[in-house]
Design a protein around this motif. Structure first.
Motif, PDB file in Angstrom:
ATOM      1  N   ILE A 195      -3.540   4.649  10.061  1.00 22.47           N
ATOM      2  CA  ILE A 195      -2.488   4.514   9.069  1.00 22.47           C
ATOM      3  C   ILE A 195      -1.532   5.705   9.185  1.00 22.47           C
ATOM      4  N   VAL A 196      -0.247   5.449   9.060  1.00 23.83           N
ATOM      5  CA  VAL A 196       0.770   6.508   9.043  1.00 23.83           C
ATOM      6  C   VAL A 196       1.217   6.722   7.606  1.00 23.83           C
ATOM      7  N   VAL A 197       0.930   7.895   7.062  1.00 35.53           N
ATOM      8  CA  VAL A 197       1.292   8.220   5.688  1.00 35.53           C
ATOM      9  C   VAL A 197       2.299   9.363   5.685  1.00 35.53           C
ATOM     10  N   THR A 198       3.452   9.118   5.079  1.00 38.10           N
ATOM     11  CA  THR A 198       4.503  10.134   4.993  1.00 38.10           C
ATOM     12  C   THR A 198       4.847  10.490   3.553  1.00 38.10           C
ATOM     13  N   GLY A 199       4.495   9.616   2.599  1.00 39.76           N
ATOM     14  CA  GLY A 199       5.046   9.736   1.263  1.00 39.76           C
ATOM     15  C   GLY A 199       6.493   9.270   1.290  1.00 39.76           C
ATOM     16  N   GLU A 251       0.840  -1.197   0.000  1.00 36.21           N
ATOM     17  CA  GLU A 251       0.000   0.000   0.000  1.00 36.21           C
ATOM     18  C   GLU A 251       0.879   1.252   0.000  1.00 36.21           C
ATOM     19  N   ASP A 252       0.266   2.427   0.212  1.00 37.74           N
ATOM     20  CA  ASP A 252       1.014   3.673   0.111  1.00 37.74           C
ATOM     21  C   ASP A 252       1.315   4.302   1.469  1.00 37.74           C
ATOM     22  N   ASN A 253       1.195   3.534   2.535  1.00 36.86           N
ATOM     23  CA  ASN A 253       1.475   4.057   3.867  1.00 36.86           C
ATOM     24  C   ASN A 253       2.828   3.557   4.360  1.00 36.86           C
ATOM     25  N   ALA A 254       3.423   4.322   5.289  1.00 37.15           N
ATOM     26  CA  ALA A 254       4.694   3.920   5.886  1.00 37.15           C
ATOM     27  C   ALA A 254       4.502   2.821   6.921  1.00 37.15           C
ATOM     28  N   HIS A 284      -3.385 -11.898   6.430  1.00 38.49           N
ATOM     29  CA  HIS A 284      -2.400 -10.887   6.036  1.00 38.49           C
ATOM     30  C   HIS A 284      -3.069  -9.615   5.520  1.00 38.49           C
ATOM     31  N   ARG A 285      -4.087  -9.143   6.222  1.00 42.22           N
ATOM     32  CA  ARG A 285      -4.833  -7.962   5.783  1.00 42.22           C
ATOM     33  C   ARG A 285      -4.800  -6.875   6.866  1.00 42.22           C
ATOM     34  N   SER A 286      -3.612  -6.636   7.375  1.00 50.22           N
ATOM     35  CA  SER A 286      -3.458  -5.638   8.436  1.00 50.22           C
ATOM     36  C   SER A 286      -3.845  -4.244   7.974  1.00 50.22           C
ATOM     37  N   HIS A 287      -3.621  -3.940   6.707  1.00 48.92           N
ATOM     38  CA  HIS A 287      -3.926  -2.598   6.210  1.00 48.92           C
ATOM     39  C   HIS A 287      -5.395  -2.263   6.383  1.00 48.92           C
ATOM     40  N   HIS A 288      -6.263  -3.240   6.171  1.00 52.01           N
ATOM     41  CA  HIS A 288      -7.707  -3.007   6.305  1.00 52.01           C
ATOM     42  C   HIS A 288      -8.056  -2.611   7.734  1.00 52.01           C
ATOM     43  N   VAL A 289      -7.409  -3.239   8.700  1.00 54.72           N
ATOM     44  CA  VAL A 289      -7.699  -2.936  10.098  1.00 54.72           C
ATOM     45  C   VAL A 289      -7.297  -1.507  10.431  1.00 54.72           C
TER      46      VAL A 289
END
Length: 426
Positions: free
Chosen positions: A407-411, A366-369, A395-400
């Motif tokens: 979610i931590v998003v930094t680019g 995904e696009d998160n750090a 293995h679907r941690s992103h959904h949680v």
């Protein structure tokens, strides 16, 4: 009564992560590692998620020095440069742009003299970004092997042993091509143990591994190989340069940023926040969810017994865990999976918060750090209609973490000193 609450813990976690990333910014540190300027030409080559910003930092440090060359970085990681060309390519699965860039990098260092200097700017991701196949192999072969390596649970060091033996540029071959020029490598480590042979598959250093080692790794994980790749490994006809190879006698190597440096920077930040830091290690490996479970156990010990450190404290660690997908498609990355493993093990334990993220700004698919876990992560996930334990199993941690807004998003951070994990216990 603890003065720590959710808001304070979240701010502290981000400050710790930001301090770690900031300590590895090439724009702040690269100039201190530059060699004396040569009599002859300066040729700059490089590969990795940080190579473009490293090139920009080099140009800023040597504004009057004529230089030429090119570096290859991941799509979206380019920065403006004036004298050094920047090419973008695919990571983690290589593409034709990376293949062409790698061929041009090899050409750029050929025909040099003893008076010339090659500056190699190497960072994590460089292996996939320079997919120049050994003679007889194709880009499609390399792509198939990369996908298999990423899915099988092999460590980054094991992956790079295999990659070095399928390459025309890695495993010291770039440095050998530059002989007799002096070659100075400035590297940012993203691998446990900081082994130069493993960082971007070691294009400028001797390769201590062998074709036999590569075949053993393939066998250990039951990796299905294209016929041409299997034949190449069996033939073992073009071994990489080994320690003592005279073509690498003028090669120097300098680590300008490492995971441990980043953890020490976070530890200093923690002390200013009123937390006692404990660095557990910079090279933790293993299955991601199990690493999360282990860290949860240590956190509970701190909370209950004040061991191995008395709270309020923060457990800091780095390294690179793995996620063995099996038949699942998954959504997320190793940090999200380790973090969900920790949350599942803690089961709502009060007074414990955690952040796990990749210092390059991208965790997995995904696009998160990465993400943040709080004492009520599991409860909020269930309120959002997601079974967190089932998500972990698939293995679907992103959904949680996306569902609960953590979610931590930094680019792209334009550096990469591997994974960063911080667990606060108050």
């Amino acid at each position: 009564m603890s003065q720590w609450d959710d808001a304070r813990a979240r701010v502290a976690l981000r400050r710790l992560f930001d301090a770690a990333v900031r300590s590895a910014d090439p724009r702040a540190i690269l100039a201190g590692f530059l060699p004396e300027r040569p009599k002859g030409r300066v040729v700059v080559v490089g590969a990795g998620k940080s190579s473009a910003v490293m090139a920009a930092a080099l140009e800023a440090a040597w504004p009057e020095v004529p230089m030429q060359g090119l570096v290859v970085t991941r799509y979206g990681h380019a920065v403006p440069t004036a004298r050094i060309e920047v090419v973008e390519a695919s990571h983690p699965v290589p593409d034709a742009a990376g293949e062409k860039a790698a061929a041009r990098i090899l050409e750029a260092v050929e025909g040099l003299t003893e008076d010339d200097l090659v500056l190699a700017l190497i960072s994590g991701g460089g292996s996939a970004l320079m997919p120049l196949a050994a003679p007889g192999l194709t880009l499609a072969d390399k792509q198939a092997v990369n996908r298999a390596l990423l899915a099988c649970g092999a460590t980054i060091n094991e992956m790079n042993v295999v990659r070095r033996h399928l390459s025309a540029i890695k495993g010291g071959r770039l440095a050998a091509a530059a002989w007799p020029a002096r070659i100075v490598t400035l590297a940012i480590s993203d691998v446990p143990g900081d082994d130069p042979a493993a960082i971007a598959s070691g294009p400028t250093v001797p390769d201590p591994s062998s074709f036999a080692d590569a075949r053993a790794i393939v066998a250990r994980y039951g990796i299905a190989l294209p016929d041409a790749v299997r034949a190449h490994l069996e033939a073992a006809g073009d071994e990489s340069p080994k320690p003592g190879d005279p073509r690498l006698a003028r090669a120097e190597y300098h680590l300008i940023a490492t995971p441990l440096m980043a953890l020490k920077a976070a530890a200093r930040e923690a002390e200013g926040l009123g937390l006692t830091p404990l660095i557990l290690g910079d090279a933790l490996e293993g299955e991601a969810r199990e690493a999360g479970t282990l860290l949860a156990g240590i956190a509970r010990s701190v909370a209950a017994h004040g061991l191995p450190v008395r709270g309020p404290a923060v457990l800091l660690s780095g390294g690179e865990t793995t996620v063995t997908l099996g038949g699942a498609q998954g959504a997320g990355g190793r940090n999200g999976e380790a973090l969900l493993g920790l949350a599942a093990s803690l089961a709502g334990h009060p007074g414990i918060w955690a952040l796990m993220a990749d210092t390059d700004g991208i965790d997995g698919s995904e696009d998160n750090a990465g993400a943040i876990a709080t004492p009520d992560t599991l409860a909020r996930s269930r309120q959002a209609g997601i079974d967190p334990i089932g998500a972990l199993a698939n293995h679907r941690s992103h959904h949680v973490f996306k569902a609960v807004g953590d979610i931590v998003v930094t680019g792209p951070t334009l550096t990469n000193v591997n994974d960063f994990r911080a667990v606060i216990i108050t």
